[in-house]
Structures are given as C-alpha cells and as structure tokens.
Scaffold this motif. Structure first.
Motif, PDB file in Angstrom:
ATOM      1  N   TRP A   1     -40.888  38.148  31.215  1.00  0.00           N
ATOM      2  CA  TRP A   1     -42.082  39.005  30.438  1.00  0.00           C
ATOM      3  C   TRP A   1     -42.823  38.953  31.434  1.00  0.00           C
ATOM      4  N   VAL A   2     -44.309  39.531  31.762  1.00  0.00           N
ATOM      5  CA  VAL A   2     -45.128  39.249  33.119  1.00  0.00           C
ATOM      6  C   VAL A   2     -45.939  40.333  32.292  1.00  0.00           C
ATOM      7  N   THR A   3     -47.273  39.238  33.054  1.00  0.00           N
ATOM      8  CA  THR A   3     -48.874  39.836  32.405  1.00  0.00           C
ATOM      9  C   THR A   3     -49.353  41.157  33.438  1.00  0.00           C
ATOM     10  N   VAL A   4     -49.552  42.295  32.922  1.00  0.00           N
ATOM     11  CA  VAL A   4     -49.834  43.005  33.751  1.00  0.00           C
ATOM     12  C   VAL A   4     -51.822  43.389  32.909  1.00  0.00           C
ATOM     13  N   ARG A   5     -52.372  43.917  34.104  1.00  0.00           N
ATOM     14  CA  ARG A   5     -53.294  44.416  33.922  1.00  0.00           C
ATOM     15  C   ARG A   5     -54.402  45.427  34.760  1.00  0.00           C
ATOM     16  N   CYS A   6     -54.511  46.198  33.252  1.00  0.00           N
ATOM     17  CA  CYS A   6     -54.896  47.567  33.397  1.00  0.00           C
ATOM     18  C   CYS A   6     -56.097  47.906  34.423  1.00  0.00           C
ATOM     19  N   ARG A   7     -55.655  48.865  35.464  1.00  0.00           N
ATOM     20  CA  ARG A   7     -57.421  48.792  36.220  1.00  0.00           C
ATOM     21  C   ARG A   7     -58.392  49.206  36.145  1.00  0.00           C
ATOM     22  N   ALA A   8     -57.913  50.643  34.719  1.00  0.00           N
ATOM     23  CA  ALA A   8     -59.061  51.628  34.688  1.00  0.00           C
ATOM     24  C   ALA A   8     -59.491  50.621  32.842  1.00  0.00           C
ATOM     25  N   CYS A   9     -58.704  50.133  32.299  1.00  0.00           N
ATOM     26  CA  CYS A   9     -59.413  49.264  31.744  1.00  0.00           C
ATOM     27  C   CYS A   9     -60.414  47.703  31.086  1.00  0.00           C
ATOM     28  N   GLY A  10     -58.935  47.326  32.250  1.00  0.00           N
ATOM     29  CA  GLY A  10     -59.399  45.873  31.638  1.00  0.00           C
ATOM     30  C   GLY A  10     -58.943  45.240  31.419  1.00  0.00           C
ATOM     31  N   ARG A  11     -57.708  45.712  29.969  1.00  0.00           N
ATOM     32  CA  ARG A  11     -56.535  45.406  28.970  1.00  0.00           C
ATOM     33  C   ARG A  11     -55.595  44.537  29.939  1.00  0.00           C
ATOM     34  N   HIS A  12     -55.374  43.434  29.043  1.00  0.00           N
ATOM     35  CA  HIS A  12     -53.783  42.581  29.124  1.00  0.00           C
ATOM     36  C   HIS A  12     -53.027  42.768  28.559  1.00  0.00           C
ATOM     37  N   ASP A  13     -51.399  42.766  28.904  1.00  0.00           N
ATOM     38  CA  ASP A  13     -50.230  43.851  27.794  1.00  0.00           C
ATOM     39  C   ASP A  13     -49.484  42.255  29.244  1.00  0.00           C
ATOM     40  N   GLN A  14     -47.909  42.225  27.865  1.00  0.00           N
ATOM     41  CA  GLN A  14     -47.428  41.521  28.836  1.00  0.00           C
ATOM     42  C   GLN A  14     -45.954  43.139  28.629  1.00  0.00           C
ATOM     43  N   TRP A  15     -45.368  42.949  30.146  1.00  0.00           N
ATOM     44  CA  TRP A  15     -44.298  43.874  30.840  1.00  0.00           C
ATOM     45  C   TRP A  15     -43.096  43.231  30.888  1.00  0.00           C
ATOM     46  N   PRO A  16     -42.463  44.079  30.675  1.00  0.00           N
ATOM     47  CA  PRO A  16     -40.940  43.268  30.760  1.00  0.00           C
ATOM     48  C   PRO A  16     -40.568  43.612  32.317  1.00  0.00           C
ATOM     49  N   GLN A  17     -40.087  42.582  32.898  1.00  0.00           N
ATOM     50  CA  GLN A  17     -40.025  41.737  34.233  1.00  0.00           C
ATOM     51  C   GLN A  17     -39.240  42.582  35.130  1.00  0.00           C
ATOM     52  N   PRO A  18     -39.728  43.461  36.526  1.00  0.00           N
ATOM     53  CA  PRO A  18     -38.924  44.189  37.262  1.00  0.00           C
ATOM     54  C   PRO A  18     -37.944  43.654  37.326  1.00  0.00           C
ATOM     55  N   GLU A  19     -36.579  44.330  37.241  1.00  0.00           N
ATOM     56  CA  GLU A  19     -35.547  43.889  37.332  1.00  0.00           C
ATOM     57  C   GLU A  19     -35.004  46.017  38.490  1.00  0.00           C
ATOM     58  N   LEU A  20     -33.768  45.468  38.693  1.00  0.00           N
ATOM     59  CA  LEU A  20     -32.915  46.928  40.029  1.00  0.00           C
ATOM     60  C   LEU A  20     -31.328  46.389  39.759  1.00  0.00           C
ATOM     61  N   GLY A  21     -30.949  47.396  39.057  1.00  0.00           N
ATOM     62  CA  GLY A  21     -28.772  47.059  38.886  1.00  0.00           C
ATOM     63  C   GLY A  21     -28.823  47.384  40.257  1.00  0.00           C
ATOM     64  N   CYS A  22     -27.889  46.388  41.423  1.00  0.00           N
ATOM     65  CA  CYS A  22     -27.209  46.752  42.658  1.00  0.00           C
ATOM     66  C   CYS A  22     -25.969  47.039  41.906  1.00  0.00           C
TER      67      CYS A  22
END
Length: 244
Positions: free
Chosen positions: A52-73
């Motif tokens: 999981w990675v921390t992401v900050r919303c540029r609009a309201c400044g809220r910090h939330d946890q999002w799944p780490q970006p992944e790609l299936g080759c």
C-alpha cells in the motif's frame, strides 16, 4: 492521468502504464504519484502490510492508503510500479500504512473496450486476505456472466476454489508465481468434469505455466490488491470480450 513508459525485466516487452485515478471522499480524482525513471520490479513475494502507498489528494489535502500500482505483463509477470513517497505529518517517511488506514478502494473500473454486450459496472473487493482473493474472483466471474458461482466453506483436496455453471476456478493467493503443475492440475480437474477452467493469481505465472495455459486454452488472470483481475493471455482476453 499520468503515464510512464516501462519495460518488463523478464521478457523485455515495452509498456505504457497509465495510473488509474480513484475518487477521494471529497470527490476529486486522486492517483498515486508515479516515480519517473525508476526501474520497475517483479513481484514474486507479497506482504499484505507493504503493498500500500500513501496518496495525498491535491484538492483537499487528505492522506489515504491506496494499493501499490501494478501491471500484469502478457508474459505472466506482475510488475510493481514505483511511486514518489508522500510525507505524512506525524509519521516517518516511508512508514507503512496503519491497519486503521486501510482499505480505500476504487468505486468502479471501466467496462472492457471489447465487451460484446453491455455489463453493469464491476465493483471489486479489496484484497487483504487469501479468502478475500477468492471472493474477488467470484465477483469477477459473476460480472462476466457465470451463474451459480459457489465458494466451498473449506478448500477441497482438488484445490478448486470456485464452481459455477460449466466452470471451475482456482485462485492462487500465495507469494510465489503460479507453477506449471498448478495449471495442469486445474486443466485435469476441468477435463474430468467436462467444464472449463479459469485461473487467478496474485503473484503472476511462471513462464512454463503461462506457455502451457496458452496451449491448453486456459484463461489466466492476475489480481492486484484492489481486487481487479486483469487478463494476461489470449484465452483470458477472449473470455473478457465474450463473457460467459
């Protein structure tokens, strides 16, 4: 949407990854900030607390946890896309998410472009446990149009995790790439009961397993922690296109 070019270290195939934007509770689209120029890594082992990675919303400044970006080759390898770390007040940089912070999941994913008939919006199940992985696969099969999708209370010796009308499915939620033997066992179980077989994996597939699945016509999917399966071979693309 932000995009970065990347190359699979296993097969050297080039990709253009576009990070998905999910809605913040304030309503603004939010996405993990990609780290340009950093090499991608191959996912062979998973730890539930570190994906999981921390992401900050540029609009309201809220910090939330999002799944780490992944790609299936298409070669069967699951790639982890590096992101820029976000500093959270009161927490050291790079610190993993608190359990209370998780999960935040996307409210929807778009319909497949090749869908033969309209489908309702697919709503994934965030994966935190092995049982969640099976549940996410069950939801996806129902979305594809399979009827009577059932999950046994206990995993049988055949290792079949899901059954539906004309279908059986196996879900590999381990931290290793799915092996050739696993694919062949699913095919034999499907053959013995005159149904089709589908495989879902969290850590991708060994090259020989992918090659064998192509020859046997077994659809292979990889799942990230958002619970959104992605096709990684031709039979899986065809299944997404046509549905059940």
């Amino acid at each position: 949407m932000e995009s970065v070019p990347l190359r699979c270290p296993a097969c050297r195939r080039d990709h253009m990854y576009v990070t998905p934007a999910y809605p913040c509770p304030c309503g603004a689209p939010t996405a993990p900030p990609l780290l340009r120029g950093a090499p991608v890594s191959t996912i062979t082992h998973r730890t539930w607390n570190d994906d999981w990675v921390t992401v900050r919303c540029r609009a309201c400044g809220r910090h939330d946890q999002w799944p780490q970006p992944e790609l299936g080759c298409p070669c069967g390898t699951v790639l982890r896309i590096p992101v820029r770390p976000v500093a959270v007040p009161g927490r050291p940089p790079g610190a993993g998410p608190r359990r209370a912070d998780r999960p935040v999941r996307p409210s929807h994913i778009p319909l497949p472009r090749t869908a033969a008939t309209p489908r309702p919006v697919f709503r994934p199940l965030t994966i935190r446990t092995a049982r969640d992985a099976v549940g996410a696969a069950a939801l996806y099969l129902k979305w594809l149009g399979y009827r009577d999708v059932a999950q046994p209370a206990e995993r049988p010796s055949s290792r079949i995790d899901l059954r539906a009308a004309g279908l059986i499915a196996q879900v590999d939620s381990t931290t290793r790439a799915t092996a050739l033997r696993d694919v062949e066992c699913l095919w034999l179980n499907a053959l013995s009961t005159s149904v089709s077989g589908v495989f879902f994996s969290l850590a991708g597939y060994a090259p020989d397993a992918r090659e064998r699945a192509d020859g046997l016509g077994i659809p292979l999917f990889v799942m990230d922690l958002t619970g959104s399966p992605q096709p990684v071979n031709g039979p899986a693309d065809e299944l997404v296109s046509t549905g059940a």
